[in-house]
Design a protein around this motif. Structure first.
Motif, PDB file in Angstrom:
ATOM      1  N   PRO A 191       0.829  -1.206   0.000  1.00 42.41           N
ATOM      2  CA  PRO A 191       0.000   0.000   0.000  1.00 42.41           C
ATOM      3  C   PRO A 191       0.868   1.262   0.000  1.00 42.41           C
ATOM      4  CG  PRO A 191      -0.838  -1.588   1.573  1.00 42.41           C
ATOM      5  CD  PRO A 191       0.496  -2.114   1.113  1.00 42.41           C
ATOM      6  N   TYR A 192       0.453   2.244  -0.788  1.00 43.90           N
ATOM      7  CA  TYR A 192       1.178   3.512  -0.864  1.00 43.90           C
ATOM      8  C   TYR A 192       0.831   4.356   0.349  1.00 43.90           C
ATOM      9  CZ  TYR A 192       3.366   7.487  -3.321  1.00 43.90           C
ATOM     10  OH  TYR A 192       4.182   8.533  -3.702  1.00 43.90           O
ATOM     11  N   ASP A 193       1.837   5.055   0.890  1.00 39.31           N
ATOM     12  CA  ASP A 193       1.641   5.782   2.149  1.00 39.31           C
ATOM     13  C   ASP A 193       0.697   6.980   2.014  1.00 39.31           C
ATOM     14  OD1 ASP A 193       3.360   3.991   3.312  1.00 39.31           O
ATOM     15  OD2 ASP A 193       5.084   5.334   3.360  1.00 39.31           O
ATOM     16  N   LYS A 194       0.653   7.604   0.849  1.00 38.93           N
ATOM     17  CA  LYS A 194      -0.207   8.776   0.670  1.00 38.93           C
ATOM     18  C   LYS A 194      -1.629   8.334   0.313  1.00 38.93           C
ATOM     19  CE  LYS A 194       3.562  11.641  -1.166  1.00 38.93           C
ATOM     20  NZ  LYS A 194       4.010  12.437  -2.360  1.00 38.93           N
ATOM     21  N   PRO A 195      -2.629   9.117   0.709  1.00 42.97           N
ATOM     22  CA  PRO A 195      -4.002   8.768   0.313  1.00 42.97           C
ATOM     23  C   PRO A 195      -4.196   8.945  -1.183  1.00 42.97           C
ATOM     24  CG  PRO A 195      -3.956  10.924   1.353  1.00 42.97           C
ATOM     25  CD  PRO A 195      -2.579  10.358   1.509  1.00 42.97           C
ATOM     26  N   GLY A 196      -5.137   8.194  -1.723  1.00 45.22           N
ATOM     27  CA  GLY A 196      -5.440   8.318  -3.141  1.00 45.22           C
ATOM     28  C   GLY A 196      -6.606   9.259  -3.364  1.00 45.22           C
ATOM     29  N   MET A 197      -7.635   8.789  -4.044  1.00 46.95           N
ATOM     30  CA  MET A 197      -8.802   9.613  -4.356  1.00 46.95           C
ATOM     31  C   MET A 197      -9.883   9.340  -3.335  1.00 46.95           C
ATOM     32  SD  MET A 197      -8.713   8.937  -8.461  1.00 46.95           S
ATOM     33  CE  MET A 197     -10.333   9.631  -8.699  1.00 46.95           C
ATOM     34  N   ARG A 198     -10.386  10.429  -2.722  1.00 46.33           N
ATOM     35  CA  ARG A 198     -11.353  10.309  -1.627  1.00 46.33           C
ATOM     36  C   ARG A 198     -12.665  11.010  -1.966  1.00 46.33           C
ATOM     37  NH1 ARG A 198      -7.404  12.870   2.707  1.00 46.33           N
ATOM     38  NH2 ARG A 198      -6.563  13.788   0.802  1.00 46.33           N
ATOM     39  N   PRO A 199     -13.769  10.578  -1.349  1.00 44.87           N
ATOM     40  CA  PRO A 199     -15.046  11.261  -1.584  1.00 44.87           C
ATOM     41  C   PRO A 199     -14.985  12.709  -1.118  1.00 44.87           C
ATOM     42  CG  PRO A 199     -15.398   9.132  -0.519  1.00 44.87           C
ATOM     43  CD  PRO A 199     -13.923   9.402  -0.469  1.00 44.87           C
ATOM     44  N   HIS A 200     -15.555  13.599  -1.914  1.00 47.58           N
ATOM     45  CA  HIS A 200     -15.613  15.023  -1.553  1.00 47.58           C
ATOM     46  C   HIS A 200     -16.825  15.299  -0.665  1.00 47.58           C
ATOM     47  CE1 HIS A 200     -12.419  16.929  -4.014  1.00 47.58           C
ATOM     48  NE2 HIS A 200     -12.571  15.842  -4.746  1.00 47.58           N
ATOM     49  N   ALA A 201     -16.612  16.108   0.352  1.00 52.41           N
ATOM     50  CA  ALA A 201     -17.698  16.442   1.278  1.00 52.41           C
ATOM     51  C   ALA A 201     -18.776  17.282   0.618  1.00 52.41           C
ATOM     52  CB  ALA A 201     -17.134  17.175   2.497  1.00 52.41           C
ATOM     53  N   ALA A 202     -18.424  17.968  -0.485  1.00 56.45           N
ATOM     54  CA  ALA A 202     -19.349  18.918  -1.090  1.00 56.45           C
ATOM     55  C   ALA A 202     -20.468  18.258  -1.899  1.00 56.45           C
ATOM     56  CB  ALA A 202     -18.578  19.882  -1.989  1.00 56.45           C
ATOM     57  N   THR A 203     -20.373  16.945  -2.154  1.00 54.10           N
ATOM     58  CA  THR A 203     -21.391  16.288  -2.969  1.00 54.10           C
ATOM     59  C   THR A 203     -21.681  14.897  -2.431  1.00 54.10           C
ATOM     60  OG1 THR A 203     -21.912  15.438  -5.180  1.00 54.10           O
ATOM     61  CG2 THR A 203     -19.586  15.513  -4.569  1.00 54.10           C
ATOM     62  N   VAL A 204     -22.947  14.494  -2.489  1.00 54.23           N
ATOM     63  CA  VAL A 204     -23.298  13.125  -2.093  1.00 54.23           C
ATOM     64  C   VAL A 204     -23.280  12.193  -3.299  1.00 54.23           C
ATOM     65  CG1 VAL A 204     -24.676  13.854  -0.120  1.00 54.23           C
ATOM     66  CG2 VAL A 204     -25.776  13.527  -2.363  1.00 54.23           C
ATOM     67  N   ALA A 205     -23.126  12.747  -4.505  1.00 55.47           N
ATOM     68  CA  ALA A 205     -23.151  11.924  -5.714  1.00 55.47           C
ATOM     69  C   ALA A 205     -21.982  10.944  -5.746  1.00 55.47           C
ATOM     70  CB  ALA A 205     -23.133  12.798  -6.957  1.00 55.47           C
ATOM     71  N   THR A 206     -20.905  11.281  -5.049  1.00 56.40           N
ATOM     72  CA  THR A 206     -19.749  10.395  -4.982  1.00 56.40           C
ATOM     73  C   THR A 206     -19.447  10.031  -3.530  1.00 56.40           C
ATOM     74  OG1 THR A 206     -18.255  12.307  -5.024  1.00 56.40           O
ATOM     75  CG2 THR A 206     -18.755  11.264  -7.130  1.00 56.40           C
ATOM     76  N   ALA A 207     -20.496   9.897  -2.734  1.00 54.91           N
ATOM     77  CA  ALA A 207     -20.305   9.571  -1.317  1.00 54.91           C
ATOM     78  C   ALA A 207     -19.595   8.241  -1.149  1.00 54.91           C
ATOM     79  CB  ALA A 207     -21.661   9.540  -0.610  1.00 54.91           C
ATOM     80  N   ARG A 208     -19.805   7.345  -2.095  1.00 56.00           N
ATOM     81  CA  ARG A 208     -19.088   6.076  -2.138  1.00 56.00           C
ATOM     82  C   ARG A 208     -18.437   6.010  -3.512  1.00 56.00           C
ATOM     83  NH1 ARG A 208     -20.356   0.552   0.002  1.00 56.00           N
ATOM     84  NH2 ARG A 208     -19.621  -0.977  -1.516  1.00 56.00           N
ATOM     85  N   MET A 209     -17.185   5.580  -3.570  1.00 54.28           N
ATOM     86  CA  MET A 209     -16.493   5.579  -4.848  1.00 54.28           C
ATOM     87  C   MET A 209     -15.608   4.347  -4.987  1.00 54.28           C
ATOM     88  SD  MET A 209     -13.842   8.702  -3.976  1.00 54.28           S
ATOM     89  CE  MET A 209     -13.237   8.856  -5.653  1.00 54.28           C
ATOM     90  N   GLY A 210     -15.263   4.018  -6.220  1.00 54.34           N
ATOM     91  CA  GLY A 210     -14.390   2.888  -6.500  1.00 54.34           C
ATOM     92  C   GLY A 210     -13.859   2.980  -7.915  1.00 54.34           C
TER      93      GLY A 210
END
Length: 365
Positions: free
Chosen positions: A240-259
């Motif tokens: 696993p890479y130490d830095k975070p990757g792509m995370r859900p944005h708080a400003a929208t629920v359209a991508t509240a869960r992502m993959g």
């Protein structure tokens, strides 16, 4: 050429050539032919590795399973089964509420013409089927990456033992060799980058779990399933890479869960990745496809993205399959190939059929 169309449906599968024939004593039907891995063959033609979900014609409290020799039917106590979701059986009365699947999935190679307009051949003799105990409940959702002169294909292998990611490799994208498990329990949507960065192989991953710690109230991020990164020297051993990757944005629920969606590919701007965001609602949530550009040397850096969806569910495409439909709100993108001035993108539509969409490269410039 068509810009957005279905190319393969359950009606296109010859059930008499299913790997379950002759080893399963129950009647089955094709619940869906969808979520195709996608790549270009050495010949120039295209290959879809289609997930075929084969289900019991009488599924009441019953599920299919591979036992090492053939396919068997498990009968569950009816008073323990919640079948409100047509895809799964929830077994109640257990502290962990385990699941059984109403279908068993295997992978069918479907060859298309070089422009994606026509089915050229269906290679039943090269189907990818369960062969190990960790695949007892099926092989799902192939993602294919071409890296130099080799193809790498990740799949989700499902069983009571674990829900894991398995790797297949090939030198021609037709004959595949199973390498085994590369990511363990409930780490789904593994997408291997089509090339190296910093002398390493990279992959997007999507670990799941029951515990998510909240970001601060004023954070731009939302807690929940996210797209992480891992690196490898050999495609088999992943850190696993130490830095975070792509995370859900708080400003929208359209991508509240992502993959993850498509294996990241090189562009002049960096790595282009298409991914899915899930908005709460409908039967299983509303699945849409989005895009981002990642830094060429450090894919943890997102250089560009768009909160507007790139591809949305298109119920009109499956209207003629109304009698077979059980979802309307899902498009699940799984592959991308270069087609000159545009990309040809492969998706599963409504967990039912294979959809192809042409997208101008200028969209990502």
């Amino acid at each position: 050429m068509r810009d957005d169309f279905l190319i393969f449906t359950p009606d296109d599968v010859d059930l008499s050539r299913s790997p379950l024939r002759g080893t399963c004593d129950a009647d089955t039907f094709i619940l869906g032919a969808f979520n195709p891995g996608f790549t270009r063959l050495p010949s120039g033609n295209l290959l879809m590795m289609v997930r075929v979900a084969e289900a019991l014609s009488d599924p009441v409290a019953r599920s299919l399973r591979f036992d090492g020799e053939g396919y068997r039917v498990d009968q569950w106590p009816a008073d323990r089964v919640d079948s409100s979701d047509p895809r799964i059986l929830k077994l109640t009365g257990d502290p962990w509420q385990p699941l059984a699947l109403t279908s068993l999935s295997w992978l069918l190679p479907v060859e298309l013409s070089n422009d994606g307009e026509t089915v050229v051949a269906i290679h039943y003799d090269r189907a990818i089927v369960p062969v190990a105990s960790y695949q007892a409940c099926g092989v799902e959702d192939a993602r294919i990456s071409r890296i130099g002169d080799e193809w790498a294909m990740t799949t989700c292998s499902v069983s009571p033992e674990r829900l894991c990611t398995t790797l297949y490799r090939s030198t021609d994208a037709m004959d595949w060799r199973l390498e085994g498990i590369v990511l363990d329990h409930q780490n789904k949507d593994m997408l291997i980058f089509e090339g190296q960065a910093g002398g390493r192989y990279w992959a997007q991953t999507r670990p799941l779990g029951e515990t998510w710690f909240a970001y601060p109230p004023d954070s731009e991020w939302r807690a929940g399933p996210a797209i992480h990164l891992a690196t490898s020297p050999d495609l088999l051993h992943w850190k696993p890479y130490d830095k975070p990757g792509m995370r859900p944005h708080a400003a929208t629920v359209a991508t509240a869960r992502m993959g993850g969606g498509t294996p990241p590919i090189r562009t002049p701007r960096g790595w282009l990745t298409l991914w899915h965001g899930v908005e709460p609602g409908a039967e299983v949530g509303i699945y849409r496809t989005y895009w981002s550009i990642l830094d060429a040397e450090d894919p943890a850096k997102v250089l560009a993205t768009d909160h507007a969806p790139l591809i949305e569910p298109a119920p009109q495409l499956t209207a003629h399959l109304a009698e077979s439909k059980y979802l309307d709100s899902v498009v699940f993108t799984t592959g991308i190939v270069d087609a000159g001035d545009h990309y040809l993108v492969a998706s599963g539509e409504a967990d039912l059929a294979c959809r192809l969409t042409r997208i101008d490269k200028a969209r990502f410039a």
